[in-house]
Design a protein around this motif. Structure first.
Motif, PDB file in Angstrom:
ATOM      1  N   ASN A  75      -7.427  -0.366   3.418  1.00  0.00           N
ATOM      2  CA  ASN A  75      -6.599  -1.581   3.457  1.00  0.00           C
ATOM      3  C   ASN A  75      -5.341  -1.333   4.303  1.00  0.00           C
ATOM      4  N   ALA A  76      -4.480  -2.338   4.384  1.00  0.00           N
ATOM      5  CA  ALA A  76      -3.371  -2.251   5.337  1.00  0.00           C
ATOM      6  C   ALA A  76      -2.262  -1.274   4.904  1.00  0.00           C
ATOM      7  N   GLY A  77      -2.344  -0.740   3.692  1.00  0.00           N
ATOM      8  CA  GLY A  77      -1.419   0.309   3.287  1.00  0.00           C
ATOM      9  C   GLY A  77      -0.036  -0.153   2.848  1.00  0.00           C
TER      10      GLY A  77
ATOM     11  N   GLU B 202       2.816   8.625   1.685  1.00  0.00           N
ATOM     12  CA  GLU B 202       3.706   7.571   1.213  1.00  0.00           C
ATOM     13  C   GLU B 202       5.037   7.578   1.974  1.00  0.00           C
ATOM     14  N   ARG B 203       5.573   6.407   2.151  1.00  0.00           N
ATOM     15  CA  ARG B 203       6.910   6.229   2.731  1.00  0.00           C
ATOM     16  C   ARG B 203       7.608   5.114   1.970  1.00  0.00           C
TER      17      ARG B 203
ATOM     18  N   THR C 169       4.901   2.083   1.518  1.00  0.00           N
ATOM     19  CA  THR C 169       3.600   2.144   2.195  1.00  0.00           C
ATOM     20  C   THR C 169       2.868   3.390   1.706  1.00  0.00           C
ATOM     21  N   GLY C 170       1.570   3.408   1.911  1.00  0.00           N
ATOM     22  CA  GLY C 170       0.811   4.602   1.530  1.00  0.00           C
ATOM     23  C   GLY C 170      -0.677   4.370   1.673  1.00  0.00           C
TER      24      GLY C 170
ATOM     25  N   THR D   1       0.912  -0.554   9.921  1.00  0.00           N
ATOM     26  CA  THR D   1       1.548   0.401   9.013  1.00  0.00           C
ATOM     27  C   THR D   1       1.400   1.828   9.517  1.00  0.00           C
ATOM     28  N   ARG D   2       2.445   2.598   9.330  1.00  0.00           N
ATOM     29  CA  ARG D   2       2.381   4.036   9.627  1.00  0.00           C
ATOM     30  C   ARG D   2       1.816   4.753   8.407  1.00  0.00           C
TER      31      ARG D   2
END
Ligand SMILES: Cc1cc2nc3c(=O)[nH]c(=O)nc-3n(C[C@H](O)[C@H](O)[C@H](O)COP(=O)(O)OP(=O)(O)OC[C@H]3O[C@@H](n4cnc5c(N)ncnc54)[C@H](O)[C@@H]3O)c2cc1C
Length: 416
Positions: free
Chosen positions: A43-45, A132-133, A197-198, A303-304
């Motif tokens: 998925n897009a994270g 994760e960020r 994010t992750g 996403t990164r």
């Protein structure tokens, strides 16, 4: 208590972890050979606690008509003579009023806010890493009209107490430095700094190991055929290998949940809404995103994730199919290379997944009329975001404890 969790996606695995932590004897069953191999795979994270809104909203029917005819369309509709599809779409339309939108949104925000705290707890107690960020989501506007239209989102965020910042192009570049190369394409942005994010696949796999350490058993490569129910009470689950006995069963089968409960006259309006993603290796980090950027024009999230860019989006209503259309790939490639050309698109992995969508956007979490049978499904666009909160809720409900947040309006009975 013996509890069987059906499905080893992010929702099933987080549920299993919380149930095992609460001291239950847990077995997770899935047809795949490991965790998170269907919708939770790529998925897009975004772990987007702030951006939690139902798709069914006032004005959406008109917007949807426009999207259908756009180049790089965010919405694709392939109507069929399928009663589940038609009735789901009719229910979705009925949820597009201001009144329904406000109710649905407040339910989603309640779960997401609880999920934020619950995810932080899981991270602290397990120490798992998943690329994760914690740098927020930037909604990026390419036109003045988009920026002006965001005023109502800003109002909603303020009313819900969600922290946000409205940014000019320089502000956007401060948050996402790679945007300096495309300064002329942006007119502004809206930042929700508390979003995270992750990689959902990495998280789910790591958490499955932690659940196993707590005693949960994982049974893979096994097809779930039916529920074993006697006298209105669940006794177990019939699989293609054996019948498993249980005191309680949690259905977390994503888009495939309605089929299993239909025979007990439980009408669960979850329908698959297909989305696509590309995972691209980064070759030039200076032209890659730092966190999640939502390209408002195409409704695509970029996403990164560690040394990769994940770009995901689109909503295709076409039933239970995971076909990969090259036109969809072109849309994702267009959006990402236009803003963040720091990845090698020729080496990208292209993927599709079926979002388990309810017509009101809110997942279905709670008991059913069959004693011992619980549902934790229908997380739609934000299953990764909400998973840790809904897992704690279902664990409390199965264990007969009062959940920490109100869950009375989240059960399937809300559709009665
Ligand atoms: C393109 C795209 C982008 C997305 N981006 C985001 C995002 O950025 N942030 C976010 O929060 N959410 C996002 N989502 C949504 C999120 O991915 C889903 O809500 C979530 O993965 C659903 O998890 P689940 O565990 O309910 O379903 P799944 O992951 O599909 O798990 C269900 C499991 O049930 C198993 N199963 C089904 N039927 C059977 C059967 N009969 N027998 C045995 N096993 C069975 C499957 O094998 C599967 O493992 C996105 C989705 C898509 C498609």
């Amino acid at each position: 208590m013996k509890v069987i969790v059906l499905g080893a996606g992010v929702v099933g695995v987080t549920s299993a972890y919380q149930l095992a932590k609460a001291g239950h004897e847990v077995t997770v069953v899935d047809r795949q050979e490991g965790p998170a191999l269907e919708t939770s795979f790529a998925n897009a994270g975004e772990v987007s606690f702030g951006y939690c809104s139902p798709w069914a909203a006032p004005g959406i029917p008109l917007k949807a008509m426009k999207w259908l005819f756009m180049d790089h369309a965010p919405l694709i509709l392939r109507p069929k003579m399928d009663t589940a599809m038609l009735s789901w779409m009719a229910q979705m339309l009925r949820n597009c009023t201001s009144e329904r939108y406000a109710i649905n949104k407040s339910r989603m925000l309640r779960i997401a806010d609880y999920a934020r705290v619950s995810l932080a707890e899981v991270r602290a107690e397990t120490g798992i890493a998943y690329d994760e960020r914690m740098q927020g989501t930037l909604q990026l506007f390419r036109t003045r009209q988009q920026l002006d239209a965001s005023a109502k989102d800003v109002k909603a965020l303020a009313a819900d107490g969600v922290p946000y910042e409205v940014l000019d192009p320089e502000g956007c570049i401060r948050v996402e430095p790679a945007l300096r190369h495309v300064r002329e394409k942006i007119v502004g942005g809206l930042l929700t700094p508390k979003d995270e994010t992750g990689d959902c696949f990495k998280f789910t796999n790591a958490l499955a190991l932690k659940a196993a350490e707590l005693g949960a058993k994982f049974v893979y490569g096994t097809n779930i055929k039916a529920l074993d129910v006697e006298g209105g009470t669940v006794r177990g689950v019939v699989t293609d290998r054996e019948t498993l006995r249980a005191d309680a069963v949690v259905v977390a089968l994503g888009s495939y949940s309605p089929m299993l409960v239909k025979q007990f006259d439980i009408r669960l309006p979850v329908y698959p809404v297909k989305g696509y993603s590309l995972t691209i290796p980064i070759v030039d980090a200076a032209r890659a995103p730092e966190s999640t950027v939502m390209d408002e024009t195409y409704k695509i999230a970029i996403t990164r994730l560690g040394d990769r860019i994940r770009v995901g989006g689109m909503a295709e209503i076409s039933g239970y199919t995971n076909d990969l259309g090259q036109k969809r790939r072109a849309t994702l490639e267009h959006s990402v290379t236009d803003l963040f050309p720091g990845g090698d698109v020729s080496k990208a992995d292209f993927w599709s997944g079926l979002r388990p969508m309810t017509p009101d956007g809110t997942p279905v979490i709670g008991a059913t009329k069959v004693k011992g049978l619980f549902l934790n499904t229908g997380h739609g666009t934000l299953g990764w975001t909400m998973s840790c909160g809904s897992a704690k809720l279902i664990s409390d409900l199965v264990g007969g404890r009062k959940p920490e947040i109100d869950a009375t309006d989240l059960a399937v009975s809300r559709y009665a």
